[in-house]
Design a protein around this motif. Structure first.
Motif, PDB file in Angstrom:
ATOM      1  N   ARG A   9       0.837  -1.203   0.000  1.00  0.00           N
ATOM      2  CA  ARG A   9       0.000   0.000   0.000  1.00  0.00           C
ATOM      3  C   ARG A   9       0.876   1.259   0.000  1.00  0.00           C
ATOM      4  NH1 ARG A   9      -2.050  -3.782   3.103  1.00  0.00           N
ATOM      5  NH2 ARG A   9      -1.021  -2.960   4.955  1.00  0.00           N
ATOM      6  N   LEU A  10       1.922   1.206  -0.839  1.00  0.00           N
ATOM      7  CA  LEU A  10       2.880   2.309  -0.947  1.00  0.00           C
ATOM      8  C   LEU A  10       3.141   2.602  -2.423  1.00  0.00           C
ATOM      9  CD1 LEU A  10       5.494   0.909   1.600  1.00  0.00           C
ATOM     10  CD2 LEU A  10       3.967   2.848   2.041  1.00  0.00           C
ATOM     11  N   THR A  11       3.606   3.806  -2.693  1.00  0.00           N
ATOM     12  CA  THR A  11       4.059   4.112  -4.046  1.00  0.00           C
ATOM     13  C   THR A  11       5.446   3.501  -4.253  1.00  0.00           C
ATOM     14  OG1 THR A  11       5.179   6.161  -3.435  1.00  0.00           O
ATOM     15  CG2 THR A  11       2.822   6.312  -3.964  1.00  0.00           C
ATOM     16  N   GLU A  12       5.853   3.411  -5.509  1.00  0.00           N
ATOM     17  CA  GLU A  12       7.184   2.894  -5.814  1.00  0.00           C
ATOM     18  C   GLU A  12       8.263   3.736  -5.128  1.00  0.00           C
ATOM     19  OE1 GLU A  12       9.662   1.397  -9.751  1.00  0.00           O
ATOM     20  OE2 GLU A  12       8.038   2.858  -9.971  1.00  0.00           O
ATOM     21  N   GLN A  13       8.088   5.035  -5.165  1.00  0.00           N
ATOM     22  CA  GLN A  13       9.058   5.931  -4.538  1.00  0.00           C
ATOM     23  C   GLN A  13       9.139   5.686  -3.031  1.00  0.00           C
ATOM     24  OE1 GLN A  13       8.148  10.109  -5.035  1.00  0.00           O
ATOM     25  NE2 GLN A  13      10.191  10.769  -4.407  1.00  0.00           N
ATOM     26  N   GLU A  14       7.986   5.508  -2.398  1.00  0.00           N
ATOM     27  CA  GLU A  14       7.972   5.249  -0.956  1.00  0.00           C
ATOM     28  C   GLU A  14       8.637   3.918  -0.620  1.00  0.00           C
ATOM     29  OE1 GLU A  14       3.880   7.589   0.386  1.00  0.00           O
ATOM     30  OE2 GLU A  14       3.747   5.563  -0.455  1.00  0.00           O
ATOM     31  N   GLU A  30      10.028  -7.669   1.449  1.00  0.00           N
ATOM     32  CA  GLU A  30       8.815  -8.203   0.808  1.00  0.00           C
ATOM     33  C   GLU A  30       8.163  -7.137  -0.065  1.00  0.00           C
ATOM     34  OE1 GLU A  30       4.244  -8.823   2.149  1.00  0.00           O
ATOM     35  OE2 GLU A  30       5.748  -9.627   3.530  1.00  0.00           O
ATOM     36  N   ILE A  31       7.973  -7.471  -1.326  1.00  0.00           N
ATOM     37  CA  ILE A  31       7.177  -6.622  -2.213  1.00  0.00           C
ATOM     38  C   ILE A  31       5.739  -7.088  -2.073  1.00  0.00           C
ATOM     39  CG2 ILE A  31       6.983  -5.662  -4.533  1.00  0.00           C
ATOM     40  CD1 ILE A  31       9.826  -5.523  -3.546  1.00  0.00           C
ATOM     41  N   GLY A  32       4.888  -6.251  -1.493  1.00  0.00           N
ATOM     42  CA  GLY A  32       3.522  -6.640  -1.178  1.00  0.00           C
ATOM     43  C   GLY A  32       2.655  -6.865  -2.408  1.00  0.00           C
ATOM     44  N   THR A  33       1.574  -7.590  -2.201  1.00  0.00           N
ATOM     45  CA  THR A  33       0.674  -7.935  -3.300  1.00  0.00           C
ATOM     46  C   THR A  33       0.153  -6.691  -4.021  1.00  0.00           C
ATOM     47  OG1 THR A  33      -0.046  -9.779  -1.912  1.00  0.00           O
ATOM     48  CG2 THR A  33      -1.310  -9.374  -3.913  1.00  0.00           C
ATOM     49  N   GLY A  34      -0.256  -5.713  -3.242  1.00  0.00           N
ATOM     50  CA  GLY A  34      -0.788  -4.489  -3.843  1.00  0.00           C
ATOM     51  C   GLY A  34       0.239  -3.745  -4.668  1.00  0.00           C
ATOM     52  N   ASP A  59       5.334 -11.242  -2.733  1.00  0.00           N
ATOM     53  CA  ASP A  59       4.094 -11.706  -2.096  1.00  0.00           C
ATOM     54  C   ASP A  59       2.999 -11.840  -3.159  1.00  0.00           C
ATOM     55  OD1 ASP A  59       2.311 -12.514  -0.177  1.00  0.00           O
ATOM     56  OD2 ASP A  59       1.865 -10.484   0.522  1.00  0.00           O
ATOM     57  N   MET A  60       3.151 -12.842  -4.010  1.00  0.00           N
ATOM     58  CA  MET A  60       2.227 -13.057  -5.123  1.00  0.00           C
ATOM     59  C   MET A  60       0.869 -13.584  -4.652  1.00  0.00           C
ATOM     60  SD  MET A  60       4.046 -12.389  -7.979  1.00  0.00           S
ATOM     61  CE  MET A  60       3.587 -13.413  -9.393  1.00  0.00           C
ATOM     62  N   LYS A  61       0.843 -14.239  -3.487  1.00  0.00           N
ATOM     63  CA  LYS A  61      -0.381 -14.887  -2.988  1.00  0.00           C
ATOM     64  C   LYS A  61      -1.003 -15.790  -4.062  1.00  0.00           C
ATOM     65  CE  LYS A  61      -1.840 -11.904   0.813  1.00  0.00           C
ATOM     66  NZ  LYS A  61      -0.696 -10.978   0.890  1.00  0.00           N
ATOM     67  N   THR A  62      -0.160 -16.537  -4.728  1.00  0.00           N
ATOM     68  CA  THR A  62      -0.602 -17.417  -5.804  1.00  0.00           C
ATOM     69  C   THR A  62      -1.566 -18.471  -5.290  1.00  0.00           C
ATOM     70  OG1 THR A  62       1.407 -17.084  -7.096  1.00  0.00           O
ATOM     71  CG2 THR A  62       0.239 -19.171  -7.429  1.00  0.00           C
ATOM     72  N   CYS A  63      -2.664 -18.674  -6.018  1.00  0.00           N
ATOM     73  CA  CYS A  63      -3.601 -19.743  -5.665  1.00  0.00           C
ATOM     74  C   CYS A  63      -4.008 -20.549  -6.900  1.00  0.00           C
ATOM     75  CB  CYS A  63      -4.824 -19.202  -4.933  1.00  0.00           C
ATOM     76  SG  CYS A  63      -5.723 -17.915  -5.798  1.00  0.00           S
ATOM     77  N   ASP A  64      -3.384 -20.246  -8.039  1.00  0.00           N
ATOM     78  CA  ASP A  64      -3.600 -21.000  -9.271  1.00  0.00           C
ATOM     79  C   ASP A  64      -2.421 -20.664 -10.191  1.00  0.00           C
ATOM     80  OD1 ASP A  64      -4.838 -22.675 -11.064  1.00  0.00           O
ATOM     81  OD2 ASP A  64      -6.242 -21.176 -11.809  1.00  0.00           O
ATOM     82  N   ALA A  65      -2.248 -21.450 -11.242  1.00  0.00           N
ATOM     83  CA  ALA A  65      -1.161 -21.208 -12.196  1.00  0.00           C
ATOM     84  C   ALA A  65       0.193 -21.157 -11.488  1.00  0.00           C
ATOM     85  CB  ALA A  65      -1.412 -19.919 -12.978  1.00  0.00           C
ATOM     86  N   GLY A  66       0.441 -22.142 -10.648  1.00  0.00           N
ATOM     87  CA  GLY A  66       1.653 -22.151  -9.831  1.00  0.00           C
ATOM     88  C   GLY A  66       2.930 -22.119 -10.640  1.00  0.00           C
TER      89      GLY A  66
END
Length: 208
Positions: A9-14, A30-34, A59-66
């Motif tokens: 929940r941050l900008t790239e710059q942040e 960790e690069i967050g999902t958002g 943090d892809m939170k993958t649940c398909d297409a592993g």
């Protein structure tokens, strides 16, 4: 014991500003999902280039297409990718196979998983890195070192356990004698006006 900085929940710059300020106090980034949804694989590549000595967690939170998503994350430079523990076994097996081939790792996110037998089945598939999540209600009750949460991974040998949710300078002391190996800290650092000092305080409390 490792500290994982969760950038979400941050900008790239942040993201880069906070990573720069806290770099000496954290181990994994960790690069967050958002953030991934906003900036794509590009920010993973850029973060790995900027911090080649840090472990980068996508943090892809993958649940398909592993298979596809693991290839995508690792090709971008991630060292670890997250897969949801409730995913189909074939999704998890595919992701683990790609990780093993690439000499990378899969973190199984146990958010929503309440059955230790399910965790054991994931372990039997080859998973050795698990993330325990502490719910918001549990955080409000004042203690985050909940025995029921840790019981999910009880008895599993040669694993690493990450823990996330409500970890701050005030609460990390409860966890340092637990089975957790990786402490995932987000808003206690990213939401602080002085992230360097916040990360330093968390690190110092963990090492006391």
């Amino acid at each position: 014991m490792k500290i994982q900085l969760a950038l979400d929940r941050l900008t790239e710059q942040e993201c880069f500003r906070i990573a720069d300020e806290t770099c000496e106090n954290i181990d994994w980034i960790e690069i967050g999902t958002g953030v991934i949804k906003e900036y794509g694989m590009k920010i993973i590549r850029e973060m790995k280039a900027a911090y080649p000595d840090k472990t980068i967690v996508a943090d892809m939170k993958t649940c398909d297409a592993g298979k596809y998503e693991a290839e995508q994350a690792f090709r971008a430079g991630a060292d670890i990718m997250t897969v949801m523990g409730f995913s189909h076994d074939s999704t998890i097996k595919q992701a683990l196979e790609i990780a093993n081939t690439a000499n990378r790792r899969i973190m199984i996110d146990l958010l929503g998983v309440q059955d230790a037998e399910r965790v054991k089945s994931l372990y039997d598939l080859g998973a050795d890195l698990f993330c325990l999540h502490i719910g918001k209600d549990m955080q409000k009750e004042g203690s985050i070192a909940d025995p029921d949460l840790f019981s999910l991974v009880k008895g599993l040998n040669d694993i690493e356990v990450a823990i996330a949710g409500g970890i701050s300078e005030k609460t990390i002391g409860e966890l340092k004698d637990s089975i957790a190996d990786v402490f995932i800290v987000g808003s206690a650092i990213t939401g602080n006006q002085a992230p360097k000092e916040a990360s330093s305080a968390i690190k110092n409390n963990l090492q006391k």
